[in-house]
Design an enzyme around this catalytic site. Structure first.
Site, PDB file in Angstrom:
ATOM      1  N   HIS A 134     -10.189   2.852  -0.377  1.00  9.86           N
ATOM      2  CA  HIS A 134     -10.331   2.400   1.009  1.00  9.86           C
ATOM      3  C   HIS A 134     -11.164   1.132   0.990  1.00  9.86           C
ATOM      4  O   HIS A 134     -12.203   1.028   1.643  1.00  9.86           O
ATOM      5  CB  HIS A 134     -10.958   3.490   1.883  1.00  9.86           C
ATOM      6  CG  HIS A 134     -10.179   3.739   3.131  1.00  9.86           C
ATOM      7  ND1 HIS A 134     -10.751   4.020   4.349  1.00  9.86           N
ATOM      8  CD2 HIS A 134      -8.840   3.738   3.365  1.00  9.86           C
ATOM      9  CE1 HIS A 134      -9.825   4.192   5.263  1.00  9.86           C
ATOM     10  NE2 HIS A 134      -8.651   4.028   4.691  1.00  9.86           N
ATOM     11  N   ARG A 156      -7.787  15.314   2.779  1.00  8.43           N
ATOM     12  CA  ARG A 156      -6.529  15.805   3.357  1.00  8.43           C
ATOM     13  C   ARG A 156      -5.424  15.849   2.313  1.00  8.43           C
ATOM     14  O   ARG A 156      -4.593  16.766   2.306  1.00  8.43           O
ATOM     15  CB  ARG A 156      -6.105  14.949   4.556  1.00  8.43           C
ATOM     16  CG  ARG A 156      -6.932  15.172   5.785  1.00  8.43           C
ATOM     17  CD  ARG A 156      -6.276  14.604   7.039  1.00  8.43           C
ATOM     18  NE  ARG A 156      -5.976  13.188   6.920  1.00  8.43           N
ATOM     19  CZ  ARG A 156      -6.848  12.210   7.100  1.00  8.43           C
ATOM     20  NH1 ARG A 156      -8.114  12.498   7.385  1.00  8.43           N
ATOM     21  NH2 ARG A 156      -6.497  10.939   6.990  1.00  8.43           N
ATOM     22  N   LYS A 194      -6.936  14.031  -6.733  1.00  6.61           N
ATOM     23  CA  LYS A 194      -6.405  12.678  -6.595  1.00  6.61           C
ATOM     24  C   LYS A 194      -7.549  11.728  -6.258  1.00  6.61           C
ATOM     25  O   LYS A 194      -8.584  12.141  -5.746  1.00  6.61           O
ATOM     26  CB  LYS A 194      -5.346  12.618  -5.484  1.00  6.61           C
ATOM     27  CG  LYS A 194      -4.590  11.282  -5.423  1.00  6.61           C
ATOM     28  CD  LYS A 194      -3.581  11.294  -4.288  1.00  6.61           C
ATOM     29  CE  LYS A 194      -2.802   9.980  -4.232  1.00  6.61           C
ATOM     30  NZ  LYS A 194      -1.880   9.947  -3.082  1.00  6.61           N
ATOM     31  N   TYR A 207       4.402   0.530  -3.158  1.00  3.93           N
ATOM     32  CA  TYR A 207       4.151   0.249  -4.577  1.00  3.93           C
ATOM     33  C   TYR A 207       5.220  -0.700  -5.147  1.00  3.93           C
ATOM     34  O   TYR A 207       5.591  -0.606  -6.315  1.00  3.93           O
ATOM     35  CB  TYR A 207       4.109   1.549  -5.389  1.00  3.93           C
ATOM     36  CG  TYR A 207       2.927   2.437  -5.083  1.00  3.93           C
ATOM     37  CD1 TYR A 207       1.869   2.536  -5.973  1.00  3.93           C
ATOM     38  CD2 TYR A 207       2.852   3.172  -3.909  1.00  3.93           C
ATOM     39  CE1 TYR A 207       0.765   3.340  -5.701  1.00  3.93           C
ATOM     40  CE2 TYR A 207       1.755   3.965  -3.615  1.00  3.93           C
ATOM     41  CZ  TYR A 207       0.721   4.049  -4.515  1.00  3.93           C
ATOM     42  OH  TYR A 207      -0.372   4.836  -4.229  1.00  3.93           O
ATOM     43  N   HIS A 248       0.816  -1.208   0.000  1.00  6.27           N
ATOM     44  CA  HIS A 248       0.000   0.000   0.000  1.00  6.27           C
ATOM     45  C   HIS A 248       0.854   1.264   0.000  1.00  6.27           C
ATOM     46  O   HIS A 248       0.501   2.258  -0.633  1.00  6.27           O
ATOM     47  CB  HIS A 248      -0.917  -0.011   1.228  1.00  6.27           C
ATOM     48  CG  HIS A 248      -1.944   1.067   1.231  1.00  6.27           C
ATOM     49  ND1 HIS A 248      -3.085   1.010   0.461  1.00  6.27           N
ATOM     50  CD2 HIS A 248      -2.008   2.241   1.905  1.00  6.27           C
ATOM     51  CE1 HIS A 248      -3.810   2.095   0.667  1.00  6.27           C
ATOM     52  NE2 HIS A 248      -3.180   2.866   1.530  1.00  6.27           N
TER      53      HIS A 248
END
Length: 739
Positions: free
Chosen positions: A95, A116, A91, A52, A49
């Site tokens: 989740h 955020r 972006k 990568y 996560h």
């Protein structure tokens, strides 16, 4: 000497998600056995996560530069220039695993995290979107997951005060044990006031901002890098708990200290929390970092260094502060009722040192943690190309009307009003086009500029042919932006796949990346940010490959944006693009014929560009009164959607003799649009099409209160709308499981 009361056993290493060769790499790097805290830090930074490690070798092939690109991948979010001194920051992230375990909080904190990422860059969020994939309606958990995820998205976004303006929802049995929640956020900033994560300067204070640290979310990133099994419910403690009201305060405080010139670097505490944010800021700035955990604000007693470093408590930031601005910055955060604590400093050298209760709990090389995680070139195999299904070889089991009525009431094609009406899509007063169209449109400040926003992917295409499916996801995104009159500028992606250690899954990933790259290059549509979500499997069963594409387009004047609704009776309906009646992997084949096979429709990127540019020009010079791209369900579904959006019907002409009628009306050929034009403008539009070598044909006329397909009795728009709107509310009320 670093205390190490907990023996580091092979079992403990495995529990932290590190393979034996990766643990050996740890030993070689630090020359000794790690402490438990250090093992946790390596686990957090080297999991899939955060690192990568299975994907970055392939991600490098994506086009990331362009005339509008200010910041590409590698920061919290991508940034593009939209003119007049403004930048769009956006972006998309996943989740998925948390939303399966605890759908409300998993989805809510997914929204919080992506918001955020945007305001960390100095942008004020103006819109959210999502892309949701759920299991088969008849699966016992699906209704619970839909309810919780939608409530979580709405609960966080509505309370935070950002409109959720668009998205997509699909159902398929391959998501039964692993639903997908992809969240996208978009913000606006001054293009010369973008904030980045790289620390600079030695001895600069590192400041903890926002909410207190608790034990929620520990090992969240590691959990997101593993398959599910029968014990997935036992992972509930790894799901974070969100507080949108605290995040709203954090937004305002961060933007204020940025405006006051207090910030050197800033980083969201997202996956892996304090560990990832501190390491990334130091590594990107080629600096060391020292943290004193005794100064970290905690909401629970007796938290260990291990717990504090791996907590994924929400609504937190880490900042490198200009020393002379300390008192001013603290006063701002105290004013907003948020924690502000100096918890460390930047140092010379490249060490990451963590102290707690007078002892050094971790002393590690920061560059290796941040920039030099393992990188794998995993074996992959490309699946055999599926057979092309000829339209003549697919008999029509039902008539056109019956097929249309059934298709618009299926879970994938029915109205998603039940979902988006739970989102506040107009808060802020800048939403020009609401959910339900091709793309959302939001006004930029007071206008006249507008942004068009969409999320797209067709997983069944990607399963059949990952390369063509990757191309198609980008092309459909480009078409949806074009269909409202916007010039497509850039994309973000969210690449959701199964276990990359299986060569066939890695083959899907590689194929999709190649398709995305080819389409983005051909359409001048660079990738500026994104996320990879792997190991989306339960008991060895992978999801459909789902490379979600989020697109942003620009309108110089939002008042010229097009909608899909017919505007008045007596207008000509024009079909832009070539129709062959492609039924492979179509919704018609799946829902009417009960088959999921064949090759997906090929994507001609030259044709996509030429047809899209032609349609956009018609919209901008007001020749087209309505526009809609063709995708799932083909021509008949698009016509029904345009009629239902307006209440105006249409009478359609006969299908060409060389294409079976059901293939013509329900085939899913690409690069196609429907536009309506006043009768007086038809000749001019057709002449322009010939001059541009774009195939355009008149297929019908708007009018009346019914949709009339050739050879069929009229279907009233009201009856179509009733079927279109009925399935999802009835399903969520427990009245049905399938169409």
């Amino acid at each position: 000497m670093i205390p190490n009361a907990t023996p580091i056993t092979p079992e403990l290493v495995a529990e932290h998600g590190l393979k034996p060769d990766e643990y050996k790499r740890v030993l070689d790097l630090i020359g000794r056995e790690p402490s438990l805290t250090e093992l946790g830090i390596f686990s957090a930074m080297w999991n899939e996560h955060c690192s990568y490690k299975s994907s970055k070798v392939h991600l490098r092939s994506l086009p990331t530069k362009g005339p509008h690109v200010i910041q590409g991948p590698g920061e919290n979010a991508g940034v593009i220039d939209i003119g007049d001194g403004l930048a769009c920051v956006f972006k998309m992230e996943s989740h998925n695993h948390p939303s399966y375990i605890e759908p409300y909080q998993g989805a809510a904190t997914g929204v919080g995290g992506i918001l955020r990422d945007v305001f960390t860059m100095g942008a004020r969020p103006i819109a959210c979107l999502n892309a949701l994939s759920f299991g088969a309606p008849e699966h016992p958990k699906t209704r619970h997951l839909v309810s919780g995820v939608v409530a979580g998205i709405g609960g966080y976004g509505n309370s935070f005060g950002v409109p959720t303006v668009g998205g997509s929802v699909r159902f398929h049995s391959r998501y039964d044990g692993n639903n997908l929640v992809n969240a996208m956020a978009v913000g606006i900033a001054q293009k010369d006031k973008i904030f980045y994560a790289a620390a600079s300067g030695v001895g600069m204070p590192i400041v903890y901002l926002g909410s207190k640290t608790g034990r929620d979310g520990i090992h969240g990133a590691s959990m997101a890098s593993a398959e599910f099994d029968e014990d997935s419910e036992g992972k509930r403690p790894t799901v974070q708990v969100g507080d949108p009201f605290s995040e709203k305060l954090l937004l305002e405080a961060c933007l204020e200290i940025m405006h006051k010139g207090c910030v050197i670097a800033i980083q969201d505490m997202g996956a892996a929390g304090l560990t990832c944010s501190a390491v990334e800021m130091g590594a990107k700035g080629d600096l060391g970092v020292v943290l004193d955990l005794d100064k970290v604000p905690c909401r629970e007693e007796g938290m260990s260094a291990y717990e504090m470093m791996l907590s994924e408590s929400q609504e937190r930031m880490l900042m490198v502060l200009k020393p002379e601005k300390e008192k001013e910055a603290e006063a701002i955060f105290r004013k907003w009722g948020l924690d502000f604590a100096i918890v460390g400093e930047t140092t010379r050298g490249n060490r990451f040192i963590v102290r707690h209760q007078g002892e050094v709990m971790a002393d590690l090389p920061i560059k290796e943690l941040g920039d030099q995680a393992p990188e794998y070139k995993r074996a992959f195999v490309n699946a055999a190309k599926p057979k092309v299904i000829e339209a003549d070889d697919v008999p029509a089991p039902v008539g056109l009307n019956e097929a249309l009525e059934k298709l618009i009431a299926t879970p994938d094609l029915c109205s998603k009003r039940w979902v988006w009406e739970q989102y506040d899509h107009i808060i802020g007063g800048n939403t020009v086009q609401r959910p339900g169209g091709d793309a959302a449109v939001v006004r930029v400040e007071d206008g006249p500029k507008g942004l068009a926003l969409t999320t797209d992917v067709t997983p069944r295409y990607c399963e059949a042919d990952a390369f063509e499916g990757g191309k198609q996801a980008v092309a459909e995104c480009w078409r949806n932006l074009t269909a409202v009159g916007a010039k497509p500028l850039a994309v973000t992606d969210n690449l959701n796949f199964g276990n990359p250690e299986r060569p066939e899954i890695m083959g899907q990933f590689v194929g999709a990346i190649r398709g995305i790259a080819e389409a983005c290059k051909a359409l001048d549509f660079p990738v500026v940010s994104g996320n990879v979500s792997l190991y989306n499997e339960t008991n060895g069963k992978a999801i459909l490959p789902t490379p979600s594409i989020g697109g942003v387009g620009l309108l110089d004047d939002f008042t010229k944006s097009a909608t899909l609704a017919f505007k008045r009776a007596g207008e000509a309906i024009l079909l832009v693009g070539e129709t062959t009646g492609w039924l492979g992997q179509s919704m018609y084949l799946r829902e009417i014929c009960g088959r999921e096979d064949g090759a997906p429709p090929p994507v001609d990127l030259i044709e996509e560009r030429e047809n899209g540019d032609f349609v956009r020009a018609l919209i901008l010079d007001v020749s087209a009164t309505a526009a809609h791209d063709l995708s799932d369900g083909g021509l008949a579904i698009a016509l029904a959607e345009m009629a239902m959006a307006s209440g105006i019907g249409a009478t359609l002409d006969d299908a060409p003799d060389d294409i079976p009628a059901h293939a013509y009306w329900f085939g899913e050929d690409q690069a196609r649009y429907l536009v309506t034009v006043p009768a007086a403008k038809v000749a001019d539009v057709l002449a322009r099409a010939r001059a541009a070598s774009v195939l355009v044909s008149r297929i019908g006329t708007t009018g009346g209160d019914a949709l009339t397909l050739p050879g069929e009795s009229p279907l009233t728009v009201a009856s179509l709308r009733d079927k279109f709107e009925a399935w999802l509310p009835a399903y969520m009320a427990g009245e049905m499981t399938n169409a």
